[in-house]
Design a protein around this motif. Sequence first.
Motif, short mmCIF file in Angstrom:
data_model
loop_
_atom_site.label_atom_id
_atom_site.label_comp_id
_atom_site.label_asym_id
_atom_site.label_seq_id
_atom_site.Cartn_x
_atom_site.Cartn_y
_atom_site.Cartn_z
N SER A 148 0.80 -1.23 0.00
CA SER A 148 0.00 0.00 0.00
C SER A 148 0.83 1.28 0.00
O SER A 148 0.28 2.37 0.18
N GLY A 149 2.14 1.16 -0.19
CA GLY A 149 2.99 2.36 -0.27
C GLY A 149 3.23 2.99 1.09
O GLY A 149 3.18 2.32 2.13
N LEU A 150 3.46 4.27 1.09
CA LEU A 150 3.75 5.01 2.33
C LEU A 150 2.46 5.19 3.13
O LEU A 150 1.45 5.64 2.59
N GLN A 151 2.52 4.86 4.41
CA GLN A 151 1.36 4.96 5.27
C GLN A 151 1.40 6.28 6.05
O GLN A 151 2.21 6.42 6.98
N PRO A 152 0.54 7.26 5.71
CA PRO A 152 0.62 8.58 6.33
C PRO A 152 0.50 8.57 7.85
O PRO A 152 1.24 9.27 8.54
N VAL A 153 -0.42 7.78 8.39
CA VAL A 153 -0.60 7.74 9.85
C VAL A 153 0.63 7.13 10.51
O VAL A 153 1.10 7.60 11.55
N ARG A 154 1.15 6.08 9.90
CA ARG A 154 2.33 5.42 10.47
C ARG A 154 3.54 6.36 10.47
O ARG A 154 4.39 6.27 11.35
N VAL A 155 3.63 7.24 9.47
CA VAL A 155 4.74 8.20 9.43
C VAL A 155 4.79 9.02 10.71
O VAL A 155 5.83 9.17 11.35
N VAL A 156 3.63 9.55 11.10
CA VAL A 156 3.57 10.39 12.31
C VAL A 156 3.83 9.57 13.56
O VAL A 156 4.62 9.96 14.43
N LEU A 157 3.18 8.41 13.67
CA LEU A 157 3.33 7.59 14.88
C LEU A 157 4.76 7.10 15.05
O LEU A 157 5.34 7.18 16.15
N ILE A 158 5.35 6.61 13.96
CA ILE A 158 6.73 6.13 14.03
C ILE A 158 7.68 7.30 14.26
O ILE A 158 8.65 7.20 15.02
N GLY A 159 7.38 8.44 13.62
CA GLY A 159 8.21 9.62 13.82
C GLY A 159 8.21 10.08 15.26
O GLY A 159 9.26 10.44 15.81
N ILE A 160 7.03 10.08 15.90
CA ILE A 160 6.95 10.47 17.32
C ILE A 160 7.75 9.48 18.17
O ILE A 160 8.46 9.87 19.11
N GLY A 161 7.66 8.20 17.82
CA GLY A 161 8.44 7.19 18.55
C GLY A 161 9.93 7.43 18.43
O GLY A 161 10.67 7.36 19.41
N PHE A 162 10.39 7.71 17.21
CA PHE A 162 11.81 8.01 17.00
C PHE A 162 12.21 9.27 17.77
O PHE A 162 13.31 9.33 18.34
N SER A 163 11.35 10.26 17.76
CA SER A 163 11.66 11.51 18.46
C SER A 163 11.87 11.27 19.95
O SER A 163 12.83 11.79 20.55
N MET A 164 11.00 10.46 20.55
CA MET A 164 11.13 10.15 21.98
C MET A 164 12.39 9.33 22.25
O MET A 164 13.11 9.59 23.22
N ALA A 165 12.66 8.35 21.39
CA ALA A 165 13.84 7.51 21.58
C ALA A 165 15.12 8.34 21.45
O ALA A 165 16.05 8.19 22.26
N LEU A 166 15.15 9.23 20.47
CA LEU A 166 16.35 10.06 20.26
C LEU A 166 16.51 11.09 21.37
O LEU A 166 17.65 11.45 21.72
N SER A 167 15.41 11.55 21.95
CA SER A 167 15.51 12.44 23.11
C SER A 167 16.14 11.71 24.28
O SER A 167 16.94 12.30 25.04
N GLY A 168 15.82 10.43 24.43
CA GLY A 168 16.45 9.61 25.47
C GLY A 168 17.95 9.45 25.22
O GLY A 168 18.75 9.52 26.15
N VAL A 169 18.30 9.24 23.95
CA VAL A 169 19.73 9.15 23.59
C VAL A 169 20.45 10.45 23.94
O VAL A 169 21.57 10.44 24.46
N MET A 170 19.80 11.58 23.68
CA MET A 170 20.38 12.89 23.98
C MET A 170 20.66 13.03 25.48
O MET A 170 21.71 13.52 25.89
N ILE A 171 19.72 12.59 26.30
CA ILE A 171 19.89 12.67 27.76
C ILE A 171 21.07 11.81 28.21
O ILE A 171 21.88 12.23 29.06
N VAL A 172 21.20 10.61 27.63
CA VAL A 172 22.33 9.74 27.97
C VAL A 172 23.65 10.41 27.58
O VAL A 172 24.64 10.37 28.33
N LEU A 173 23.68 11.05 26.40
CA LEU A 173 24.91 11.69 25.92
C LEU A 173 25.37 12.81 26.84
O LEU A 173 26.57 12.97 27.09
N ILE A 174 24.42 13.61 27.32
CA ILE A 174 24.81 14.78 28.11
C ILE A 174 24.95 14.48 29.60
O ILE A 174 25.40 15.34 30.36
N SER A 175 24.57 13.25 30.01
CA SER A 175 24.59 12.94 31.45
C SER A 175 25.99 12.97 32.04
O SER A 175 26.15 13.22 33.24
#
Length: 336
Positions: A148-175
């Motif tokens: 079905s090609g690119l899934q618009p809803v999944r783009v946002v949901l997965i993007g939000i997930g990546f954003s949260m995960a990368l924010s966690g990585v940022m906290i680990v880096l600066i700790s």
Amino acid sequence: MIHPAMIRKQRIILLVLLGLTAAVIVIGMGMGYSSLSYNRLIPTLLGEGTFKEEFVLFQVRLPRLLITWLAGMALALSGIILQGVTRNDLAEPGVIGINSGAGVAIALFFLFIPIDAGAFAYLLPLVAFAGAVLTAVCIYLFSYSKSSGLQPVRVVLIGIGFSMALSGVMIVLISSAERAKVDFIAKWLAGNIWGADWPFIWAILPWLLVLIPFSIYKANRLNLLALDEPVAIGVGLAVEKERLVLLLAAVALAAAAVSVTGAIAFIGLLAPHLAKALVGPRHQLSVPVAIVLGGWLLLVADTIGRNLADPDGIPAGIMVALIGAPYFLYLLWKKS
């Protein structure tokens, strides 16, 4: 074919927005911690001011105003491209994790790679671009389905997930980082306009000079990508190729902007929506309006924020989020 009345309407709106932008720049040049009266602006711009007046205007106020304006335009253009490519009105570089990917790359670069200060401004957009591209590729792969090609809803949901995960990585880096470096990254995360110096303007300007005309040229492709995928393929569009090229352009714009302004979200959401409300969904009309609107919105947010609390003010990213986050929730509720 676009109706001539809509073209006239677009031009009037662009002129009004450019006038508002000029007004905010003039207001911003005269407001701040160090006083510079408005009746001294023109003499100072013409080189007839005192040393203090010229220093405040040319080394403090003007670079910040210009970098804010350019970054706002880049974020707005990135947002409208992402919304067209993903066919999702909620897509925005800050929301779907692209800014976070750029931020992690900047944090790694700043914390672990020794670099000459003179080259720092010019390398930063490239580093941010590498991190943002890697994040965008991951989001794209997880959101794409062969059937079905690119899934618009999944783009946002997965993007939000990546954003949260990368924010966690940022906290680990600066700790475990040094205090001075932690302070810099904390300001970046808050969306503080930190790259307010002329080298940063020259670093972001080439990206805009190339990608703004390119995006306007590709406006009709964005119209086709906004249709269902079978329809776009049916009219002869190389969907995957166009989507990939435009996605890279959106990522480059967002990375160049956040590398010098910090993690500012929601400009890429607000500006495209307001532009489409003013001139309609046709990208030939809405893209130029969104670009000018994005620059104006970030200028207003930063000008209000830096004069609202002494001495450092409120970061522009927080000011934009105060408006953008409720609007995002409203759109999410409207779509549910």
